[in-house]
Scaffold this active site. Structure first.
Site, short mmCIF file in Angstrom:
data_model
loop_
_atom_site.label_atom_id
_atom_site.label_comp_id
_atom_site.label_asym_id
_atom_site.label_seq_id
_atom_site.Cartn_x
_atom_site.Cartn_y
_atom_site.Cartn_z
N ASP A 196 -8.24 3.29 3.30
CA ASP A 196 -6.99 3.98 2.95
C ASP A 196 -6.64 3.80 1.47
O ASP A 196 -6.55 2.68 0.98
CB ASP A 196 -5.89 3.35 3.84
N HIS A 227 1.43 1.73 4.18
CA HIS A 227 0.08 1.69 3.61
C HIS A 227 -0.16 0.46 2.75
O HIS A 227 0.74 -0.03 2.07
CB HIS A 227 -0.15 2.95 2.76
ZN LIG Z 1 -0.34 7.39 9.08
#
Ligand SMILES: [Zn+2]
Length: 588
Positions: free
Chosen positions: A228, A401
């Site tokens: 990510d 995140h």
């Molecule tokens: Zn997501």
């Protein structure tokens, strides 16, 4: 589309997204090897954009595994488009070779294309957490009533075999429960795909990263980590969900009036926090927004949401309680026009009127592109007398995140040979690569690919190939999928920008001479009192046709082109506008 005369006229604007120059070859890029026993990773979407149509296809031999099929919200130059889904057309005709679809978590940018694509690809089995499976079942029913998906709920550390691929799931913390990372094992090696994640060790147990499972990967000779990149430009570590709880608690003690809590409907851990605090401070909860009600219902049925039966009341009862005895939990924090929060701000809701002492909490980040709408919404609420708290003023929202230190920690646990930044704009991928290099992964073992650009692994070695799948934008508009393309969008932009003019010209079949001419226009100029302008346009058309008398045939295409050309020139000279011109020739 009309061909335009060049003189002094603007060039027709193609949509922005079709105007990217041909990409330069990347460092180390080379032709695909075509050797047997090669693992090919095909990045289909999410490698050039943040929070958008994430989709990756693993190919080994003739077998395929799909990871996520997300959607992308339309950009400003895509009028009328509901959303965009990844281009998986290259898998058509290979239905039997698709061994399964893995969905990492329930966010739209990872699930939105599933109901459209999976039934069209032979309905392969879909594997995800129980929560994501329930959300997918609901979405499938919304998109095509009666159609079902073959859903298989998985738990952390579950292992499955799908053709040549062995897949293992591990829990990750993210701002939706039931988020997974996966390990894809093939004869060419093991690849770890993180999906979206943060390393929140203090998160609620239902949403905690399975650090043990990740640490074990460190000793397993992982070939590549696909990671990510969304927050890779932010230093430090991501805020824990538990961190914001004390701030929200404070708001309950300090607010005398109504509390309106706006957040993402999928953020079920936040919803749970609010429900718990509401019970602690003896406030009832009203839910506003279809997705909020649906997700809370699903969350309750699977045990992700726990509260007393009497805590959430039906909306009809909102006017029966004094405002300090309840709170409203709603969507609409992105300034969406049709959402409940905007209606309240605009005094359009008959039950809820903002009063002094009310508090509106924006417990979410602003999705890029929504800034102006959010400011307008906040202005409206402030004018009505509400106080506002957002995540810039106080930590009332934790992102989902990993930031730089979290990413580095993930790399250090997994210890991969190669690093593949995913899920982000190119700048995010670059930042993520820098993080990986700091942890000791040399630059040549960071593999950055564009959407469609194949990555290959063979004999423990990996590289980005120069093979590019033609990845198009697949637009979804109402019930249509793929029937809107960039030409349709160009027409829509022209219609929206300068309107249209329809010319109906009669031609006498017997004499071949021009007859009556009618001009109808929409969106060009207010036509009342424009008799002279219309008369001039009629004159232009008549003159254009006169030259061709007496042998005109109504079906002659050149005549229509000529009308269009002459009228375009005239209207542009008069108004500096370029409406769409539609000539119609009829016989009389
Ligand atoms: Zn997501």
């Amino acid at each position: 589309m009309a061909k335009r005369p060049k003189a002094r006229m603007r060039r027709p604007d193609g949509p922005r997204y079709t105007r990217r120059p041909k990409p330069k070859p990347k460092q180390g890029e080379r032709a695909p090897s075509r050797k047997p026993n090669t693992l090919r990773i095909i990045p289909v979407g999410g490698y050039e954009e943040t929070g958008s149509r994430n989709c990756t296809v693993f190919q080994f031999g003739e077998e395929y595994l799909i990871v996520d099929i997300g959607l992308q919200w339309p950009e400003d130059d895509m009028p009328g488009v509901d959303y965009i889904i990844p281009d998986l057309n290259f898998l058509r005709g290979k239905e039997k070779q698709i061994k399964g679809v893995i969905v990492t978590h329930g966010h739209y940018d990872h699930t939105g294309g599933v109901p459209h694509w999976v039934p069209r690809l032979g309905n392969p089995p879909v594997y995800s957490s129980d929560l994501t499976c329930a959300m997918l079942a609901k979405k499938m029913e919304d998109v095509t009533p009666g159609q079902t998906l073959r859903l298989h709920p998985m738990r952390s550390r579950d292992r499955i075999k799908l053709g040549v691929f062995r897949v293992e799931f591990f829990s990750l913390s993210h701002n939706i429960p039931g988020s997974f990372g996966i390990v894809v094992e093939t004869p060419a090696g093991k690849v770890v795909h993180t999906g979206d994640f943060k390393l929140d060790e203090r998160a609620h147990i239902s949403n905690r990263t399975d650090l043990e499972a990740i640490k074990r990967l460190g000793g397993q000779n992982v070939l590549a980590l696909m990671c990510d990149s969304t927050n890779s430009s932010a230093p430090g570590t991501q805020l824990s969900e538990s961190e914001i709880e004390k701030n929200i608690d404070l708001m309950f003690t300090q607010t005398k009036g109504r509390i309106i809590f706006a957040t993402f409907a999928s953020l079920l851990s936040r919803v749970q926090q609010i429900l718990t605090l509401a019970e602690k401070y003896n406030r009832k909860v009203f839910l506003m927004g279809y997705s909020m009600r649906t997700n809370v219902e699903i969350g309750k049925s699977l045990g992700y949401i726990r509260c007393k039966e009497s805590t959430i009341l039906p909306w009809e009862e909102v006017s029966k309680l004094p405002s300090d005895r309840y709170l409203i939990l709603c969507t609409g924090a992105q300034g969406e026009d049709n959402a409940a929060l905007m209606r309240i701000a605009n005094r359009e809701d008959k039950n809820v009127h903002i009063e002094r002492g009310d508090l509106v909490v924006f417990s979410s980040s602003v999705v890029p592109g929504n800034e102006r709408a959010v400011s307008r919404l906040k202005d409206g609420l402030l004018r009505e007398g509400a106080s506002i708290i957002d995540s810039k003023m106080l930590d009332v929202h934790a992102g989902g995140h990993a930031k730089q230190d979290d990413i580095a920690a993930m790399i250090n646990m997994v210890r991969p040979r190669y690093f593949i930044p995913i899920e982000g704009n190119y700048s995010n991928l670059i930042e993520n690569k820098k993080v990986a290099m700091k942890t000791g992964i040399p630059e040549q073992r960071n593999l950055l690919a564009d959407n469609g650009q194949v990555i290959e692994f063979h004999g423990g070695q990996g590289f980005v190939t120069n093979e590019r799948f033609p990845i198009e934008y697949i637009f979804v508009d109402g019930l249509g999928i793929g029937d809107v393309n960039h030409i349709v969008l160009r027409d829509r932009k022209q219609l929206a920008g300068d309107g249209m003019v329809i010319v109906v010209a009669q031609i006498h079949t017997r004499t071949g001479k021009v007859g009556k001419i009618d001009i109808i226009s929409r969106g060009l100029t207010y036509m009342e009192n424009q008799g002279r302008f219309i008369g001039e346009m009629v004159g232009v058309v008549k003159k254009a046709l006169k030259d061709n008398e007496p042998k005109m045939k109504p079906q002659d295409r050149d005549l229509r082109d000529k009308i269009r050309r002459e009228l375009e020139k005239f209207i542009f000279k008069k108004t500096q506008r370029q409406p769409m011109i539609v000539p119609v020739i009829v016989e009389s």
